[in-house]
Design a protein around this motif. Structure first.
Motif, PDB file in Angstrom:
ATOM      1  N   THR A   1      52.590  56.367  55.698  1.00 24.20           N
ATOM      2  CA  THR A   1      51.428  55.737  56.311  1.00 24.20           C
ATOM      3  C   THR A   1      50.173  56.555  56.090  1.00 24.20           C
ATOM      4  O   THR A   1      50.232  57.789  55.989  1.00 24.20           O
ATOM      5  N   GLY A   2      49.049  55.871  56.053  1.00 20.09           N
ATOM      6  CA  GLY A   2      47.770  56.568  55.958  1.00 20.09           C
ATOM      7  C   GLY A   2      47.352  57.205  57.259  1.00 20.09           C
ATOM      8  O   GLY A   2      46.430  58.035  57.286  1.00 20.09           O
ATOM      9  N   ASN A   3      48.004  56.855  58.370  1.00 26.97           N
ATOM     10  CA  ASN A   3      47.692  57.446  59.670  1.00 26.97           C
ATOM     11  C   ASN A   3      48.125  58.903  59.738  1.00 26.97           C
ATOM     12  O   ASN A   3      49.154  59.277  59.164  1.00 26.97           O
ATOM     13  N   ILE A   4      47.379  59.712  60.467  1.00 20.22           N
ATOM     14  CA  ILE A   4      47.867  61.055  60.763  1.00 20.22           C
ATOM     15  C   ILE A   4      49.143  60.930  61.597  1.00 20.22           C
ATOM     16  O   ILE A   4      49.388  59.905  62.236  1.00 20.22           O
ATOM     17  N   ALA A   5      49.942  61.978  61.615  1.00 23.18           N
ATOM     18  CA  ALA A   5      51.250  61.904  62.269  1.00 23.18           C
ATOM     19  C   ALA A   5      51.138  61.561  63.749  1.00 23.18           C
ATOM     20  O   ALA A   5      51.918  60.758  64.273  1.00 23.18           O
ATOM     21  N   ALA A   6      50.167  62.155  64.443  1.00 19.82           N
ATOM     22  CA  ALA A   6      50.028  61.903  65.882  1.00 19.82           C
ATOM     23  C   ALA A   6      49.759  60.432  66.157  1.00 19.82           C
ATOM     24  O   ALA A   6      50.340  59.844  67.075  1.00 19.82           O
TER      25      ALA A   6
ATOM     26  N   ARG B   1      36.687  51.323  56.699  1.00 15.05           N
ATOM     27  CA  ARG B   1      37.307  50.574  55.611  1.00 15.05           C
ATOM     28  C   ARG B   1      38.696  51.149  55.379  1.00 15.05           C
ATOM     29  O   ARG B   1      38.829  52.282  54.930  1.00 15.05           O
ATOM     30  N   THR B   2      39.696  50.376  55.689  1.00 13.58           N
ATOM     31  CA  THR B   2      41.069  50.896  55.717  1.00 13.58           C
ATOM     32  C   THR B   2      41.879  50.376  54.531  1.00 13.58           C
ATOM     33  O   THR B   2      41.867  50.944  53.477  1.00 13.58           O
ATOM     34  N   GLU B   3      42.649  49.309  54.705  1.00 12.47           N
ATOM     35  CA  GLU B   3      43.420  48.641  53.658  1.00 12.47           C
ATOM     36  C   GLU B   3      44.272  49.592  52.821  1.00 12.47           C
ATOM     37  O   GLU B   3      44.193  49.643  51.610  1.00 12.47           O
ATOM     38  N   GLY B   4      45.076  50.387  53.515  1.00  9.17           N
ATOM     39  CA  GLY B   4      46.026  51.233  52.821  1.00  9.17           C
ATOM     40  C   GLY B   4      45.523  52.613  52.446  1.00  9.17           C
ATOM     41  O   GLY B   4      46.262  53.391  51.849  1.00  9.17           O
ATOM     42  N   ARG B   5      44.283  52.937  52.785  1.00  6.60           N
ATOM     43  CA  ARG B   5      43.775  54.280  52.496  1.00  6.60           C
ATOM     44  C   ARG B   5      44.352  55.293  53.494  1.00  6.60           C
ATOM     45  O   ARG B   5      44.760  54.929  54.595  1.00  6.60           O
TER      46      ARG B   5
ATOM     47  N   LEU C   1      59.301  51.500  68.985  1.00 10.07           N
ATOM     48  CA  LEU C   1      59.953  51.552  67.679  1.00 10.07           C
ATOM     49  C   LEU C   1      60.323  52.970  67.261  1.00 10.07           C
ATOM     50  O   LEU C   1      61.100  53.152  66.318  1.00 10.07           O
ATOM     51  N   ASP C   2      59.767  53.970  67.919  1.00 12.01           N
ATOM     52  CA  ASP C   2      59.962  55.352  67.484  1.00 12.01           C
ATOM     53  C   ASP C   2      61.419  55.805  67.456  1.00 12.01           C
ATOM     54  O   ASP C   2      61.801  56.559  66.546  1.00 12.01           O
ATOM     55  N   PRO C   3      62.304  55.362  68.379  1.00 12.54           N
ATOM     56  CA  PRO C   3      63.700  55.813  68.275  1.00 12.54           C
ATOM     57  C   PRO C   3      64.423  55.246  67.049  1.00 12.54           C
ATOM     58  O   PRO C   3      65.491  55.744  66.692  1.00 12.54           O
ATOM     59  N   LEU C   4      63.847  54.232  66.421  1.00  8.62           N
ATOM     60  CA  LEU C   4      64.491  53.586  65.280  1.00  8.62           C
ATOM     61  C   LEU C   4      64.040  54.167  63.951  1.00  8.62           C
ATOM     62  O   LEU C   4      64.493  53.712  62.894  1.00  8.62           O
ATOM     63  N   LEU C   5      63.174  55.182  63.988  1.00  9.05           N
ATOM     64  CA  LEU C   5      62.624  55.772  62.776  1.00  9.05           C
ATOM     65  C   LEU C   5      62.816  57.282  62.793  1.00  9.05           C
ATOM     66  O   LEU C   5      62.677  57.929  63.836  1.00  9.05           O
ATOM     67  N   ASP C   6      63.107  57.843  61.624  1.00  5.11           N
ATOM     68  CA  ASP C   6      63.258  59.297  61.481  1.00  5.11           C
ATOM     69  C   ASP C   6      61.884  59.874  61.146  1.00  5.11           C
ATOM     70  O   ASP C   6      61.567  60.155  59.991  1.00  5.11           O
ATOM     71  N   LEU C   7      61.048  60.031  62.167  1.00  3.66           N
ATOM     72  CA  LEU C   7      59.648  60.368  61.942  1.00  3.66           C
ATOM     73  C   LEU C   7      59.440  61.772  61.393  1.00  3.66           C
ATOM     74  O   LEU C   7      58.392  62.053  60.796  1.00  3.66           O
ATOM     75  N   GLN C   8      60.420  62.642  61.548  1.00 13.78           N
ATOM     76  CA  GLN C   8      60.283  64.000  61.011  1.00 13.78           C
ATOM     77  C   GLN C   8      60.116  64.021  59.497  1.00 13.78           C
ATOM     78  O   GLN C   8      59.452  64.895  58.954  1.00 13.78           O
ATOM     79  N   VAL C   9      60.732  63.085  58.829  1.00 16.60           N
ATOM     80  CA  VAL C   9      60.697  63.101  57.362  1.00 16.60           C
ATOM     81  C   VAL C   9      59.644  62.154  56.807  1.00 16.60           C
ATOM     82  O   VAL C   9      59.578  61.932  55.599  1.00 16.60           O
ATOM     83  N   GLY C  10      58.786  61.617  57.661  1.00 14.84           N
ATOM     84  CA  GLY C  10      57.741  60.717  57.186  1.00 14.84           C
ATOM     85  C   GLY C  10      56.641  61.453  56.460  1.00 14.84           C
ATOM     86  O   GLY C  10      56.556  62.680  56.453  1.00 14.84           O
ATOM     87  N   ALA C  11      55.766  60.672  55.836  1.00  7.75           N
ATOM     88  CA  ALA C  11      54.576  61.207  55.160  1.00  7.75           C
ATOM     89  C   ALA C  11      53.357  60.543  55.771  1.00  7.75           C
ATOM     90  O   ALA C  11      53.340  59.317  55.959  1.00  7.75           O
ATOM     91  N   TYR C  12      52.327  61.353  56.041  1.00  8.62           N
ATOM     92  CA  TYR C  12      51.224  60.919  56.896  1.00  8.62           C
ATOM     93  C   TYR C  12      49.865  61.206  56.257  1.00  8.62           C
ATOM     94  O   TYR C  12      49.757  61.926  55.276  1.00  8.62           O
ATOM     95  N   GLY C  13      48.843  60.642  56.885  1.00  6.91           N
ATOM     96  CA  GLY C  13      47.509  60.685  56.314  1.00  6.91           C
ATOM     97  C   GLY C  13      46.863  62.048  56.200  1.00  6.91           C
ATOM     98  O   GLY C  13      45.858  62.192  55.496  1.00  6.91           O
ATOM     99  N   ALA C  14      47.400  63.040  56.882  1.00  8.49           N
ATOM    100  CA  ALA C  14      46.881  64.394  56.711  1.00  8.49           C
ATOM    101  C   ALA C  14      47.586  65.143  55.594  1.00  8.49           C
ATOM    102  O   ALA C  14      47.146  66.225  55.198  1.00  8.49           O
ATOM    103  N   ASP C  15      48.655  64.569  55.063  1.00  7.67           N
ATOM    104  CA  ASP C  15      49.480  65.273  54.079  1.00  7.67           C
ATOM    105  C   ASP C  15      48.918  65.214  52.667  1.00  7.67           C
ATOM    106  O   ASP C  15      49.285  66.043  51.826  1.00  7.67           O
ATOM    107  N   ALA C  16      48.077  64.248  52.385  1.00 10.71           N
ATOM    108  CA  ALA C  16      47.515  64.101  51.040  1.00 10.71           C
ATOM    109  C   ALA C  16      46.288  63.211  51.127  1.00 10.71           C
ATOM    110  O   ALA C  16      46.138  62.430  52.074  1.00 10.71           O
ATOM    111  N   LEU C  17      45.434  63.304  50.123  1.00 14.23           N
ATOM    112  CA  LEU C  17      44.238  62.463  50.085  1.00 14.23           C
ATOM    113  C   LEU C  17      44.576  61.063  49.592  1.00 14.23           C
ATOM    114  O   LEU C  17      44.106  60.059  50.137  1.00 14.23           O
ATOM    115  N   GLN C  18      45.420  60.988  48.556  1.00 15.31           N
ATOM    116  CA  GLN C  18      45.758  59.711  47.934  1.00 15.31           C
ATOM    117  C   GLN C  18      47.164  59.270  48.339  1.00 15.31           C
ATOM    118  O   GLN C  18      48.090  60.081  48.397  1.00 15.31           O
TER     119      GLN C  18
END
Length: 230
Positions: free
Chosen positions: A112-117, A41-45, A128-145
């Motif tokens: 994103t709710g996805n882990i960084a990998a 069950r995903t939908e943004g989690r 699409l990866d060259p068009l995004l500054d992925l180093q400064v992103g926030a990912y699903g392992a970084d927080a629960l909510q």
């Protein structure tokens, strides 16, 4: 620095064609030794919440998070070619990401709710990866909510790109959870009805800017420029 733009991935930037849920199922099976009773069950989690719920629903003790993240990483890497074959970048995405990436006073990354990998797997599957500054992103392992990811991305933009603490942040996403994350953190939001939620649902969740998709590059860019000037 004028603006931090944080894009959701699934159903905002890409259509994963069911591969995402296959990743969760494979990770669950690898850790538990059995097939899940139903799809994730995903939908943004976040991935932390998705996998926790999956273990609980199937009556399996939740493993240590490090083991879960390792299993998700392996499952995602194994499905890169399948994702490239079955999925697609959504219409207009490449064009608006190009426009955002060349604005030197903007940081354009992901929330994103996805882990960084697996976030990297999903955007790299469609170049699409060259068009995004992925180093400064926030990912699903970084927080629960999901709302807590906004502060993570803001902190990384400050530390890695010198963004001031008061720079405007705008989220772009397709679920009510994206809208709620923006509202609860004082961020701006562009809601996109390119996933399972209608424009009416997204507006009811509190989004004042709701688009059917990201195909009108000039219009999306104009909205972002309005946020940057605020």
């Amino acid at each position: 620095m004028e603006l931090i733009v944080l894009w959701d991935i699934d159903h905002t930037l890409i259509e994963n064609a069911g591969v995402s849920k296959e990743i969760y199922a494979a990770a669950f099976t690898g850790l538990s030794g059995k097939e899940p009773m139903g799809p994730a069950r995903t939908e943004g989690r976040t991935d932390r919440l998705i996998m926790r719920e999956m273990f609980h629903r199937n009556g399996v003790a939740e493993p240590d998070w490090a083991a879960v993240e390792e299993a998700l990483t392996a499952a995602g890497a194994a499905r890169l070619s399948e994702l490239s074959r079955r999925g697609t970048a959504l219409p207009g995405v490449r064009e608006i990401l190009k426009e955002a990436s060349v604005r030197s006073a903007w940081v354009s990354s992901v929330l994103t709710g996805n882990i960084a990998a697996n976030a990297r797997v999903k955007v790299s599957a469609f170049g699409l990866d060259p068009l995004l500054d992925l180093q400064v992103g926030a990912y699903g392992a970084d927080a629960l909510q999901r709302p807590d990811l906004v502060a993570v991305a803001r902190d990384r933009a400050q530390q890695l790109r010198g963004a001031p603490g008061d720079v405007p942040v705008v989220l772009v996403g397709d679920t009510p959870r994206d809208v709620a994350a923006a509202i609860s953190t004082g961020s701006d939001i562009i809601a996109v009805a390119s996933g399972v939620h209608s424009a009416e649902e997204l507006a009811a969740a509190g989004a004042h800017r709701v688009l059917p998709d990201l195909t009108d590059t000039a219009h999306v860019l104009g909205i972002l420029e309005t946020f940057a000037a605020s």
